[in-house]
Design a protein around this motif. Structure first.
Motif, PDB file in Angstrom:
ATOM      1  N   VAL A  76       0.837  -1.195   0.000  1.00  0.00           N
ATOM      2  CA  VAL A  76       0.000   0.000   0.000  1.00  0.00           C
ATOM      3  C   VAL A  76       0.877   1.252   0.000  1.00  0.00           C
ATOM      4  CG1 VAL A  76      -1.685   1.318   1.330  1.00  0.00           C
ATOM      5  CG2 VAL A  76      -1.942  -1.154   1.085  1.00  0.00           C
ATOM      6  N   THR A  77       1.959   1.208   0.777  1.00  0.00           N
ATOM      7  CA  THR A  77       2.872   2.351   0.836  1.00  0.00           C
ATOM      8  C   THR A  77       3.453   2.653  -0.542  1.00  0.00           C
ATOM      9  OG1 THR A  77       3.412   1.748   3.095  1.00  0.00           O
ATOM     10  CG2 THR A  77       4.923   3.260   1.984  1.00  0.00           C
ATOM     11  N   GLU A  78       3.891   1.601  -1.233  1.00  0.00           N
ATOM     12  CA  GLU A  78       4.456   1.779  -2.574  1.00  0.00           C
ATOM     13  C   GLU A  78       3.416   2.383  -3.516  1.00  0.00           C
ATOM     14  OE1 GLU A  78       5.876  -1.842  -4.477  1.00  0.00           O
ATOM     15  OE2 GLU A  78       5.719  -0.834  -6.427  1.00  0.00           O
ATOM     16  N   TYR A  79       2.173   1.876  -3.400  1.00  0.00           N
ATOM     17  CA  TYR A  79       1.100   2.383  -4.251  1.00  0.00           C
ATOM     18  C   TYR A  79       0.850   3.872  -3.988  1.00  0.00           C
ATOM     19  CZ  TYR A  79      -3.613   3.572  -5.671  1.00  0.00           C
ATOM     20  OH  TYR A  79      -4.698   4.227  -6.195  1.00  0.00           O
ATOM     21  N   LEU A  80       0.758   4.226  -2.694  1.00  0.00           N
ATOM     22  CA  LEU A  80       0.445   5.626  -2.360  1.00  0.00           C
ATOM     23  C   LEU A  80       1.559   6.555  -2.802  1.00  0.00           C
ATOM     24  CD1 LEU A  80      -1.209   5.174   1.163  1.00  0.00           C
ATOM     25  CD2 LEU A  80      -2.338   5.800  -0.992  1.00  0.00           C
ATOM     26  N   GLU A  81       2.812   6.091  -2.682  1.00  0.00           N
ATOM     27  CA  GLU A  81       3.941   6.942  -3.075  1.00  0.00           C
ATOM     28  C   GLU A  81       3.967   7.170  -4.580  1.00  0.00           C
ATOM     29  OE1 GLU A  81       7.380   5.046  -1.488  1.00  0.00           O
ATOM     30  OE2 GLU A  81       7.009   5.803   0.549  1.00  0.00           O
ATOM     31  N   ARG A  82       3.722   6.089  -5.336  1.00  0.00           N
ATOM     32  CA  ARG A  82       3.905   6.194  -6.788  1.00  0.00           C
ATOM     33  C   ARG A  82       2.640   6.577  -7.538  1.00  0.00           C
ATOM     34  NH1 ARG A  82       6.867   0.814  -8.097  1.00  0.00           N
ATOM     35  NH2 ARG A  82       5.702   1.142 -10.025  1.00  0.00           N
ATOM     36  N   HIS A  83       1.478   6.219  -6.971  1.00  0.00           N
ATOM     37  CA  HIS A  83       0.236   6.455  -7.731  1.00  0.00           C
ATOM     38  C   HIS A  83      -0.814   7.205  -6.928  1.00  0.00           C
ATOM     39  CE1 HIS A  83       1.802   3.765 -10.812  1.00  0.00           C
ATOM     40  NE2 HIS A  83       2.093   2.908  -9.847  1.00  0.00           N
ATOM     41  N   LEU A  94     -14.116  -9.547   7.374  1.00  0.00           N
ATOM     42  CA  LEU A  94     -15.122  -8.709   8.030  1.00  0.00           C
ATOM     43  C   LEU A  94     -14.522  -7.373   8.439  1.00  0.00           C
ATOM     44  CD1 LEU A  94     -16.978 -11.392  10.186  1.00  0.00           C
ATOM     45  CD2 LEU A  94     -17.748 -10.326   8.058  1.00  0.00           C
ATOM     46  N   ALA A  95     -13.273  -7.388   8.896  1.00  0.00           N
ATOM     47  CA  ALA A  95     -12.623  -6.155   9.335  1.00  0.00           C
ATOM     48  C   ALA A  95     -12.442  -5.183   8.164  1.00  0.00           C
ATOM     49  CB  ALA A  95     -11.278  -6.463   9.979  1.00  0.00           C
ATOM     50  N   THR A  96     -12.114  -5.706   6.967  1.00  0.00           N
ATOM     51  CA  THR A  96     -11.933  -4.795   5.824  1.00  0.00           C
ATOM     52  C   THR A  96     -13.261  -4.181   5.404  1.00  0.00           C
ATOM     53  OG1 THR A  96     -12.145  -6.616   4.240  1.00  0.00           O
ATOM     54  CG2 THR A  96      -9.910  -5.984   4.867  1.00  0.00           C
ATOM     55  N   ILE A  97     -14.343  -4.966   5.509  1.00  0.00           N
ATOM     56  CA  ILE A  97     -15.664  -4.420   5.154  1.00  0.00           C
ATOM     57  C   ILE A  97     -16.045  -3.353   6.172  1.00  0.00           C
ATOM     58  CG2 ILE A  97     -18.114  -4.943   4.887  1.00  0.00           C
ATOM     59  CD1 ILE A  97     -16.296  -5.990   2.625  1.00  0.00           C
ATOM     60  N   GLU A  98     -15.777  -3.634   7.443  1.00  0.00           N
ATOM     61  CA  GLU A  98     -16.090  -2.654   8.472  1.00  0.00           C
ATOM     62  C   GLU A  98     -15.234  -1.396   8.306  1.00  0.00           C
ATOM     63  OE1 GLU A  98     -17.856  -5.529  11.976  1.00  0.00           O
ATOM     64  OE2 GLU A  98     -15.705  -5.165  11.935  1.00  0.00           O
ATOM     65  N   ALA A  99     -14.054  -1.562   7.708  1.00  0.00           N
ATOM     66  CA  ALA A  99     -13.187  -0.398   7.477  1.00  0.00           C
ATOM     67  C   ALA A  99     -13.632   0.396   6.258  1.00  0.00           C
ATOM     68  CB  ALA A  99     -11.741  -0.848   7.307  1.00  0.00           C
ATOM     69  N   GLY A 100     -14.601  -0.153   5.487  1.00  0.00           N
ATOM     70  CA  GLY A 100     -15.154   0.620   4.379  1.00  0.00           C
ATOM     71  C   GLY A 100     -14.889   0.081   2.978  1.00  0.00           C
ATOM     72  N   VAL A 155     -12.249   0.618  -2.781  1.00  0.00           N
ATOM     73  CA  VAL A 155     -11.397  -0.553  -2.555  1.00  0.00           C
ATOM     74  C   VAL A 155     -12.210  -1.842  -2.678  1.00  0.00           C
ATOM     75  CG1 VAL A 155      -9.869  -1.740  -0.932  1.00  0.00           C
ATOM     76  CG2 VAL A 155      -9.931   0.764  -0.991  1.00  0.00           C
ATOM     77  N   LEU A 156     -11.722  -2.724  -3.524  1.00  0.00           N
ATOM     78  CA  LEU A 156     -12.307  -4.058  -3.640  1.00  0.00           C
ATOM     79  C   LEU A 156     -11.259  -5.055  -3.129  1.00  0.00           C
ATOM     80  CD1 LEU A 156     -14.657  -5.843  -4.705  1.00  0.00           C
ATOM     81  CD2 LEU A 156     -13.541  -5.813  -6.939  1.00  0.00           C
ATOM     82  N   VAL A 157     -11.586  -5.782  -2.085  1.00  0.00           N
ATOM     83  CA  VAL A 157     -10.617  -6.695  -1.482  1.00  0.00           C
ATOM     84  C   VAL A 157     -10.676  -8.049  -2.181  1.00  0.00           C
ATOM     85  CG1 VAL A 157      -9.910  -7.842   0.654  1.00  0.00           C
ATOM     86  CG2 VAL A 157     -10.814  -5.511   0.734  1.00  0.00           C
ATOM     87  N   VAL A 158      -9.504  -8.582  -2.518  1.00  0.00           N
ATOM     88  CA  VAL A 158      -9.448  -9.911  -3.126  1.00  0.00           C
ATOM     89  C   VAL A 158      -8.500 -10.782  -2.309  1.00  0.00           C
ATOM     90  CG1 VAL A 158      -9.969  -9.231  -5.492  1.00  0.00           C
ATOM     91  CG2 VAL A 158      -7.630  -9.135  -4.692  1.00  0.00           C
ATOM     92  N   SER A 159      -8.752 -12.080  -2.277  1.00  0.00           N
ATOM     93  CA  SER A 159      -7.826 -12.961  -1.569  1.00  0.00           C
ATOM     94  C   SER A 159      -7.942 -14.375  -2.096  1.00  0.00           C
ATOM     95  CB  SER A 159      -8.098 -12.946  -0.066  1.00  0.00           C
ATOM     96  OG  SER A 159      -9.148 -13.819   0.238  1.00  0.00           O
ATOM     97  N   THR A 160      -6.899 -15.131  -1.815  1.00  0.00           N
ATOM     98  CA  THR A 160      -6.914 -16.533  -2.213  1.00  0.00           C
ATOM     99  C   THR A 160      -7.813 -17.312  -1.271  1.00  0.00           C
ATOM    100  OG1 THR A 160      -4.626 -16.196  -2.805  1.00  0.00           O
ATOM    101  CG2 THR A 160      -5.419 -18.451  -2.832  1.00  0.00           C
ATOM    102  N   ILE A 161      -7.632 -17.036   0.024  1.00  0.00           N
ATOM    103  CA  ILE A 161      -8.387 -17.752   1.034  1.00  0.00           C
ATOM    104  C   ILE A 161      -9.128 -16.742   1.897  1.00  0.00           C
ATOM    105  CG2 ILE A 161      -8.191 -19.174   3.099  1.00  0.00           C
ATOM    106  CD1 ILE A 161      -5.549 -20.216   1.646  1.00  0.00           C
ATOM    107  N   ALA A 195      -7.347  -4.295   7.464  1.00  0.00           N
ATOM    108  CA  ALA A 195      -8.297  -3.199   7.693  1.00  0.00           C
ATOM    109  C   ALA A 195      -7.585  -1.849   7.634  1.00  0.00           C
ATOM    110  CB  ALA A 195      -8.989  -3.381   9.039  1.00  0.00           C
ATOM    111  N   GLU A 196      -6.364  -1.809   8.140  1.00  0.00           N
ATOM    112  CA  GLU A 196      -5.617  -0.546   8.112  1.00  0.00           C
ATOM    113  C   GLU A 196      -5.264  -0.163   6.673  1.00  0.00           C
ATOM    114  OE1 GLU A 196      -1.849  -0.652  10.038  1.00  0.00           O
ATOM    115  OE2 GLU A 196      -1.515   1.482   9.706  1.00  0.00           O
ATOM    116  N   ASN A 197      -4.936  -1.163   5.858  1.00  0.00           N
ATOM    117  CA  ASN A 197      -4.653  -0.904   4.445  1.00  0.00           C
ATOM    118  C   ASN A 197      -5.859  -0.272   3.763  1.00  0.00           C
ATOM    119  OD1 ASN A 197      -2.040  -1.831   4.491  1.00  0.00           O
ATOM    120  ND2 ASN A 197      -2.585  -3.928   3.931  1.00  0.00           N
ATOM    121  N   VAL A 198      -7.040  -0.810   4.063  1.00  0.00           N
ATOM    122  CA  VAL A 198      -8.264  -0.263   3.472  1.00  0.00           C
ATOM    123  C   VAL A 198      -8.435   1.190   3.897  1.00  0.00           C
ATOM    124  CG1 VAL A 198     -10.791  -0.395   3.464  1.00  0.00           C
ATOM    125  CG2 VAL A 198      -9.429  -2.492   3.294  1.00  0.00           C
ATOM    126  N   THR A 199      -8.266   1.457   5.189  1.00  0.00           N
ATOM    127  CA  THR A 199      -8.424   2.815   5.708  1.00  0.00           C
ATOM    128  C   THR A 199      -7.471   3.786   5.010  1.00  0.00           C
ATOM    129  OG1 THR A 199      -8.985   1.818   7.829  1.00  0.00           O
ATOM    130  CG2 THR A 199      -8.495   4.164   7.837  1.00  0.00           C
TER     131      THR A 199
END
Lengths: 226, 290
Positions: free
Chosen positions: A39-46, A93-99, A80-86, A67-71
């Motif tokens: 996320v840090t790399e993304y925010l710095e460059r884009h 739930l925490a990422t959804i609660e984070a928005g 933000v659309l969260v994706v994961s393998t598992i 959840a902090e990444n989402v925030t």
């Protein structure tokens, strides 16, 4: 053709990012315009780019909290659309609660992924069967309270039925079923809104980790598990 | 057992007390006569009552001693059966691990080895196999912390993998399964699920299906207490989004009656098939039957 949805993907699996580019290359209205490993790399460059939707991997290996990444991403004004393998229920739930606008697993096919991207880009919410399953099996005592009808629709939809089939089984109109799902999602997002305590938790988590880092031979909580 | 003994002691007390009470009026009458013989008879009756009381006390003591021994015995038996259960659980876990290693060897390991040796990974067959292997890994890893060595979860993952190899993508979601289930129940659920997936492949026209397995009767807590205790039962649903059928028109040739409904009933469970043309099909397996 409507406007093009600009998408960024944050994932530390280079192969997956390449695969995603190849996957979306033939699609006209969705373009991957940025990729990053953290996320840090993304925010710095884009951080200043016009990005409509960020696809965020749930479990980045840099030890950051999902959840902090989402925030952090939401502060940049993107969806933000969260994706994961598992699907790790607690973190999902925490990422959804984070928005986060939605959650899908990486095993979905291209049409499902595109559908999700287009929906959240238009300001809609994506309740995938896997997210519905996480909601419907949420056993935390402080979970948002659902009405019996909402819980029923959630359970049927979580079993993999289409929304149409869900509505038929629950004996309600399609639009009502849709509204129930959206309402459940909204309840989760709203329950996460008073984020003061949550940010405090994040800070405490960081302090704990630093303390752990000081002790030789111990592993920070997030890096040991995966 | 202990309750039975207590009851018997209680009855003994009652009977003895009544007997002793019955002696008192007679003894008093004899005493009132005031004769030497009367005095003797009174003393004898008193002695009898005394002996009876002693006997009661002795019996009560014996009964409570026996009860305590009984409790010890029951406790020892409970400990023993708990130990046997733990051993059974351990060996079931070990068996499960062996099963999973074999599955991993036959799937992920051999696929990766083939690709490393130079098989073209872009070949559709190789990709299909990779997808199947990934789905298998996903299904055994998901919620691993909750039910690590759960046999049902692993059996369902195997069933899903078998179908994936045939071209059906199976999404598996598992939550809060009970720590253990009878073997025949696990077997019946796994085989019924397999049959349901066979039907998806043969009749639905869909290329993906969902298996969800949840502990208890499958109902979300919703507005209720939300205590979420994992109960002993389990509900497994197999759902597709295919063309469905009209249940009223019958579903012969799908093996629903024998292979699914009958099989679940045999182990004390139940199966409900729900479908409608154009709306896919859901097979809900529940154990125990509600």
């Amino acid at each position: 053709m409507a406007r093009v949805v600009n998408v960024a993907a944050i994932d530390d699996d280079q192969m997956l990012l390449q695969g995603m580019r190849a996957w979306l290359a033939p699609v006209d209205d969705v373009a991957i315009v940025a990729t990053a490993a953290t996320v840090t790399e993304y925010l710095e460059r884009h951080g200043g780019d016009r990005i409509d939707v960020v696809l965020l991997d749930l479990n980045l290996r840099d030890g950051t909290l999902p959840a902090e990444n989402v925030t952090r991403l939401l502060r940049g004004g993107t969806v933000v659309l969260v994706v994961s393998t598992i699907g790790d229920r607690e973190h999902v739930l925490a990422t959804i609660e984070a928005g986060a606008a939605g959650y899908i697993t990486k095993d979905n096919d291209l049409p499902a992924l595109l559908d999700a991207i287009r929906t959240v880009a238009d300001g809609g919410v994506v309740v995938s069967p896997e997210l519905a399953f996480a909601f419907s099996t949420d056993r935390r005592p402080d979970r948002p309270q659902l009405s019996p009808q909402e819980a029923l629709v959630l359970r049927i939809y979580a079993s993999g039925a289409t929304l149409q089939a869900t509505a038929r089984k629950a004996g309600i109109a399609y639009g009502t079923a849709r509204e129930y799902l959206d309402r459940v999602k909204r309840k989760y997002t709203e329950s996460g809104r008073p984020t003061h305590s949550k940010l405090d938790l994040v800070d405490r988590y960081r302090e704990d980790r630093m303390r752990l880092d000081d002790v030789p031979g111990t592993v920070p909580p997030d890096q040991g598990s995966r | 057992m202990a309750a039975g003994l207590a009851l018997r002691t209680w009855q003994l007390w009652m009977a003895s007390a009544m007997l002793a009470a019955a002696m008192v009026p007679g003894a008093l009458r004899v005493f009132n006569e005031g004769t030497a013989a009367g005095n003797f008879a009174f003393a004898a009756t008193l002695a009898n009552a005394g002996i009876l009381l002693l006997a009661i006390l002795l019996a009560a003591f014996l009964a409570s001693y026996q009860r305590r021994q009984g409790d010890l015995g029951t406790r020892a038996a409970a400990q023993l059966s708990a130990m046997i259960e733990a051993t059974d659980r351990e060996s079931a876990k070990a068996e499960e691990r062996v099963h999973q290693y074999r599955m991993l060897h036959d799937t992920v390991l051999s696929t990766l080895s083939a690709i490393a040796r130079g098989v073209d990974p872009s070949d559709p067959l190789v990709r299909q196999r990779c997808a199947a292997d990934a789905e298998y890994l996903r299904s055994i890893i998901s919620s691993a912390g909750l039910s690590n060595a759960n046999r049902l979860q692993s059996e369902l993952a195997t069933v899903g993998h078998d179908q994936a190899a045939l071209g059906l993508r199976v999404h598996q979601h598992v939550a809060d399964l009970p720590a253990s289930l009878p073997n025949d129940v696990v077997h019946a659920i796994a085989e019924s699920s397999r049959e349901a997936l066979n039907n998806v492949l043969k009749h639905s026209g869909a290329d993906q299906a969902w298996i969800t397995a949840v502990g208890g009767d499958g109902s979300a807590e919703g507005g209720s207490d939300g205590s979420g205790k994992t109960s002993a039962g389990v509900t497994v649903t197999v759902t597709d989004r295919g063309r469905g059928f009209d249940p009223a028109a019958g579903a012969s040739g799908m093996g629903l009656q024998q292979s699914i409904i009958g099989r679940m009933r045999e182990v004390g469970g139940q199966a409900v098939v729900d479908s409608s043309p154009g709306h896919g099909t859901t097979v809900e397996l529940q154990w125990p039957a509600s």
